[in-house]
Write a protein that holds these residues in place. Structure first.
Motif, PDB file in Angstrom:
ATOM      1  N   ASP A 141       0.823  -1.216   0.000  1.00 58.04           N
ATOM      2  CA  ASP A 141       0.000   0.000   0.000  1.00 58.04           C
ATOM      3  C   ASP A 141       0.854   1.262   0.000  1.00 58.04           C
ATOM      4  O   ASP A 141       0.358   2.359   0.218  1.00 58.04           O
ATOM      5  CB  ASP A 141      -0.947   0.013   1.203  1.00 58.04           C
ATOM      6  CG  ASP A 141      -0.196  -0.098   2.528  1.00 58.04           C
ATOM      7  OD1 ASP A 141       1.053  -0.225   2.503  1.00 58.04           O
ATOM      8  OD2 ASP A 141      -0.856  -0.063   3.586  1.00 58.04           O
ATOM      9  N   GLN A 142       2.153   1.116  -0.257  1.00 63.99           N
ATOM     10  CA  GLN A 142       3.043   2.274  -0.286  1.00 63.99           C
ATOM     11  C   GLN A 142       3.059   2.876  -1.695  1.00 63.99           C
ATOM     12  O   GLN A 142       3.512   2.225  -2.636  1.00 63.99           O
ATOM     13  CB  GLN A 142       4.459   1.859   0.123  1.00 63.99           C
ATOM     14  CG  GLN A 142       4.539   1.303   1.544  1.00 63.99           C
ATOM     15  CD  GLN A 142       5.961   0.970   1.943  1.00 63.99           C
ATOM     16  OE1 GLN A 142       6.913   1.589   1.479  1.00 63.99           O
ATOM     17  NE2 GLN A 142       6.118  -0.025   2.818  1.00 63.99           N
ATOM     18  N   PRO A 143       2.570   4.113  -1.856  1.00 64.94           N
ATOM     19  CA  PRO A 143       2.448   4.730  -3.188  1.00 64.94           C
ATOM     20  C   PRO A 143       3.777   4.812  -3.941  1.00 64.94           C
ATOM     21  O   PRO A 143       3.805   4.645  -5.163  1.00 64.94           O
ATOM     22  CB  PRO A 143       1.908   6.134  -2.873  1.00 64.94           C
ATOM     23  CG  PRO A 143       1.260   6.008  -1.530  1.00 64.94           C
ATOM     24  CD  PRO A 143       2.057   4.992  -0.791  1.00 64.94           C
ATOM     25  N   GLY A 144       4.871   5.050  -3.224  1.00 65.83           N
ATOM     26  CA  GLY A 144       6.153   5.193  -3.901  1.00 65.83           C
ATOM     27  C   GLY A 144       6.658   3.921  -4.549  1.00 65.83           C
ATOM     28  O   GLY A 144       7.539   3.970  -5.416  1.00 65.83           O
ATOM     29  N   LEU A 145       6.109   2.774  -4.139  1.00 67.33           N
ATOM     30  CA  LEU A 145       6.559   1.492  -4.691  1.00 67.33           C
ATOM     31  C   LEU A 145       5.666   0.980  -5.816  1.00 67.33           C
ATOM     32  O   LEU A 145       6.042   0.024  -6.508  1.00 67.33           O
ATOM     33  CB  LEU A 145       6.609   0.431  -3.574  1.00 67.33           C
ATOM     34  CG  LEU A 145       7.637   0.649  -2.460  1.00 67.33           C
ATOM     35  CD1 LEU A 145       7.491  -0.441  -1.399  1.00 67.33           C
ATOM     36  CD2 LEU A 145       9.044   0.643  -3.034  1.00 67.33           C
ATOM     37  N   GLN A 146       4.498   1.599  -5.998  1.00 63.96           N
ATOM     38  CA  GLN A 146       3.520   1.061  -6.939  1.00 63.96           C
ATOM     39  C   GLN A 146       4.056   1.016  -8.373  1.00 63.96           C
ATOM     40  O   GLN A 146       4.004  -0.022  -9.036  1.00 63.96           O
ATOM     41  CB  GLN A 146       2.227   1.898  -6.894  1.00 63.96           C
ATOM     42  CG  GLN A 146       1.539   1.934  -5.539  1.00 63.96           C
ATOM     43  CD  GLN A 146       0.892   0.601  -5.175  1.00 63.96           C
ATOM     44  OE1 GLN A 146       0.818  -0.313  -5.970  1.00 63.96           O
ATOM     45  NE2 GLN A 146       0.410   0.500  -3.944  1.00 63.96           N
ATOM     46  N   ARG A 147       4.562   2.149  -8.863  1.00 66.26           N
ATOM     47  CA  ARG A 147       5.013   2.190 -10.253  1.00 66.26           C
ATOM     48  C   ARG A 147       6.253   1.322 -10.492  1.00 66.26           C
ATOM     49  O   ARG A 147       6.283   0.555 -11.474  1.00 66.26           O
ATOM     50  CB  ARG A 147       5.280   3.634 -10.683  1.00 66.26           C
ATOM     51  CG  ARG A 147       5.675   3.779 -12.146  1.00 66.26           C
ATOM     52  CD  ARG A 147       5.547   5.192 -12.633  1.00 66.26           C
ATOM     53  NE  ARG A 147       4.171   5.648 -12.624  1.00 66.26           N
ATOM     54  CZ  ARG A 147       3.785   6.850 -13.034  1.00 66.26           C
ATOM     55  NH1 ARG A 147       4.687   7.715 -13.503  1.00 66.26           N
ATOM     56  NH2 ARG A 147       2.522   7.195 -12.994  1.00 66.26           N
ATOM     57  N   PRO A 148       7.292   1.382  -9.617  1.00 63.18           N
ATOM     58  CA  PRO A 148       8.440   0.490  -9.836  1.00 63.18           C
ATOM     59  C   PRO A 148       8.056  -0.990  -9.819  1.00 63.18           C
ATOM     60  O   PRO A 148       8.555  -1.775 -10.632  1.00 63.18           O
ATOM     61  CB  PRO A 148       9.375   0.836  -8.666  1.00 63.18           C
ATOM     62  CG  PRO A 148       9.005   2.222  -8.283  1.00 63.18           C
ATOM     63  CD  PRO A 148       7.533   2.320  -8.507  1.00 63.18           C
ATOM     64  N   LYS A 184      -3.965  -9.492 -13.042  1.00 65.88           N
ATOM     65  CA  LYS A 184      -4.792  -8.860 -12.014  1.00 65.88           C
ATOM     66  C   LYS A 184      -3.927  -8.194 -10.954  1.00 65.88           C
ATOM     67  O   LYS A 184      -4.299  -7.151 -10.401  1.00 65.88           O
ATOM     68  CB  LYS A 184      -5.698  -9.918 -11.362  1.00 65.88           C
ATOM     69  CG  LYS A 184      -6.842  -9.324 -10.548  1.00 65.88           C
ATOM     70  CD  LYS A 184      -7.779  -8.489 -11.409  1.00 65.88           C
ATOM     71  CE  LYS A 184      -8.922  -7.900 -10.600  1.00 65.88           C
ATOM     72  NZ  LYS A 184      -9.741  -6.965 -11.396  1.00 65.88           N
ATOM     73  N   MET A 185      -2.767  -8.773 -10.665  1.00 71.87           N
ATOM     74  CA  MET A 185      -1.855  -8.152  -9.712  1.00 71.87           C
ATOM     75  C   MET A 185      -1.326  -6.836 -10.273  1.00 71.87           C
ATOM     76  O   MET A 185      -1.174  -5.852  -9.537  1.00 71.87           O
ATOM     77  CB  MET A 185      -0.689  -9.083  -9.402  1.00 71.87           C
ATOM     78  CG  MET A 185       0.321  -8.500  -8.420  1.00 71.87           C
ATOM     79  SD  MET A 185       1.618  -9.651  -7.917  1.00 71.87           S
ATOM     80  CE  MET A 185       2.468  -9.893  -9.472  1.00 71.87           C
ATOM     81  N   LEU A 186      -1.047  -6.783 -11.566  1.00 71.66           N
ATOM     82  CA  LEU A 186      -0.546  -5.562 -12.190  1.00 71.66           C
ATOM     83  C   LEU A 186      -1.567  -4.428 -12.083  1.00 71.66           C
ATOM     84  O   LEU A 186      -1.196  -3.267 -11.932  1.00 71.66           O
ATOM     85  CB  LEU A 186      -0.201  -5.821 -13.657  1.00 71.66           C
ATOM     86  CG  LEU A 186       1.011  -6.740 -13.919  1.00 71.66           C
ATOM     87  CD1 LEU A 186       1.154  -7.022 -15.400  1.00 71.66           C
ATOM     88  CD2 LEU A 186       2.288  -6.110 -13.368  1.00 71.66           C
ATOM     89  N   VAL A 187      -2.849  -4.781 -12.151  1.00 71.90           N
ATOM     90  CA  VAL A 187      -3.902  -3.774 -12.036  1.00 71.90           C
ATOM     91  C   VAL A 187      -3.845  -3.081 -10.675  1.00 71.90           C
ATOM     92  O   VAL A 187      -4.089  -1.871 -10.560  1.00 71.90           O
ATOM     93  CB  VAL A 187      -5.290  -4.409 -12.252  1.00 71.90           C
ATOM     94  CG1 VAL A 187      -6.406  -3.403 -11.975  1.00 71.90           C
ATOM     95  CG2 VAL A 187      -5.411  -4.949 -13.670  1.00 71.90           C
ATOM     96  N   SER A 188      -3.491  -3.854  -9.634  1.00 69.71           N
ATOM     97  CA  SER A 188      -3.457  -3.283  -8.282  1.00 69.71           C
ATOM     98  C   SER A 188      -2.385  -2.194  -8.142  1.00 69.71           C
ATOM     99  O   SER A 188      -2.485  -1.337  -7.263  1.00 69.71           O
ATOM    100  CB  SER A 188      -3.193  -4.386  -7.245  1.00 69.71           C
ATOM    101  OG  SER A 188      -1.894  -4.922  -7.397  1.00 69.71           O
TER     102      SER A 188
END
Length: 310
Positions: A18-25, A79-83
């Protein structure tokens, strides 16, 4: 398909973090993993299909292993990528139960295809004179039917028990997929039967293949030690080493995730450990089975028409 005794019509997948900074990487990282998995497994399937000298029992099972890896990675990863790129990763009740069924079907099938591959190596090394008879096309087909039959039985047992549960207002699945343990945490009713089914069925799906593999390789090792030439021993060991690595990765991570008391490992750590058999193993299997395999290299050289693969 919506359970009559459940008020939930959809679930929200919490994702890996749930950490926004890690979502894109993480999105680009797992997208790369998935692309590598798809290319590697489909490439191995096409390579085996196009080269007649790979039409042997060993590569017949490897063909199906690549198919299984491709399928269950495809069931989970998109589906994981969508998250990683969506504020709320919603999945319907029907979609969740469908994902659960096919994930379990392919994972259980993989455990038994690995045991079939171990039996094939046992016959090839310990009984080479009767190998073509023992591992005839009919026998290979029966083994494959058993593999997918056990996959279907295991997936059906878990999914059938899951749809009998009542899920209440809290529909947040603390995972990046619809898996057994995080779904059980959302149940408003008793999950004792489900937990018993998990312990028994997972115990069978891990225990039976593990015993089969252990016995096969114990007999293989005893035969290898009887080989006098160093070259012969090395060849026999190299034939089995790839399979041993794949077995250790798959069964080790699976047993660690499901055959432990739920109180010993927080769900966040459980999500990370599950990445090994949902993402890492399907990605590495094509590399493990082809990197040191001269037959595959020769087939790749023949198919691509290049001389660089020697």
């Amino acid at each position: 398909m919506v359970a009559e005794n459940s008020s939930v019509t959809e679930f929200v997948l919490a994702g890996l973090t749930d950490q926004p900074g890690l979502q894109r990487p993480l999105f680009f990282l797992f997208l790369g993993f998935y692309m590598f998995t798809v290319v590697g497994n489909l490439g191995l399937i096409i390579l085996i299909g196009l080269n007649s000298h790979l039409h042997t029992p060993m590569y017949f099972f490897l063909y199906n292993l690549s198919f299984i890896d491709f399928c269950y990675s495809t069931v989970i990863t998109p589906k994981m990528l969508v998250s990683f790129v969506s504020m709320r990763n919603i999945i319907s009740y029907t979609g969740c139960m469908t994902q659960l069924f096919f994930f379990l079907f392919f994972v259980v099938s993989e455990s038994f295809i690995l045991s079939a591959m171990a039996y094939d190596r046992y016959v090839a090394i310990c009984k080479p004179l009767v190998y073509t008879i023992t591992m005839s096309p009919q026998v290979c087909l029966l083994l494959l039917l058993g593999v997918y039959g056990m996959g279907f039985a295991g997936a059906m047992a878990h999914t059938a028990c899951m749809v009998t549960l009542t899920f209440c207002a809290d529909s947040l699945v603390d995972h990046y997929m619809c898996d057994i343990l995080p779904l059980l945490e959302l149940s408003c009713t008793s999950t004792h039967v489900n937990e018993l089914v998990v312990f028994i069925v997972v115990g069978i799906d891990i225990g039976v293949p593990t015993v089969t593999i252990f016995i096969s390789y114990a007999l293989i090792l005893s035969s290898i030690f009887c080989i006098r030439s160093t070259e012969g021993r090395f060849k026999a060991f190299s034939t089995c080493s790839s399979h041993i690595i794949a077995v250790a990765l798959f069964f080790g991570s699976g047993a660690f995730m499901y055959l432990r008391p739920s109180s010993l490992l927080p769900m966040n750590q459980g999500k990370v450990s599950s990445l090994f058999y949902t993402t890492v193993v399907p990605m590495l299997n094509p590399v493990i089975y082809s990197l040191r395999n001269k037959d595959v290299k020769r087939a790749l050289k023949k198919t691509l028409g290049k001389k660089s693969f020697s």
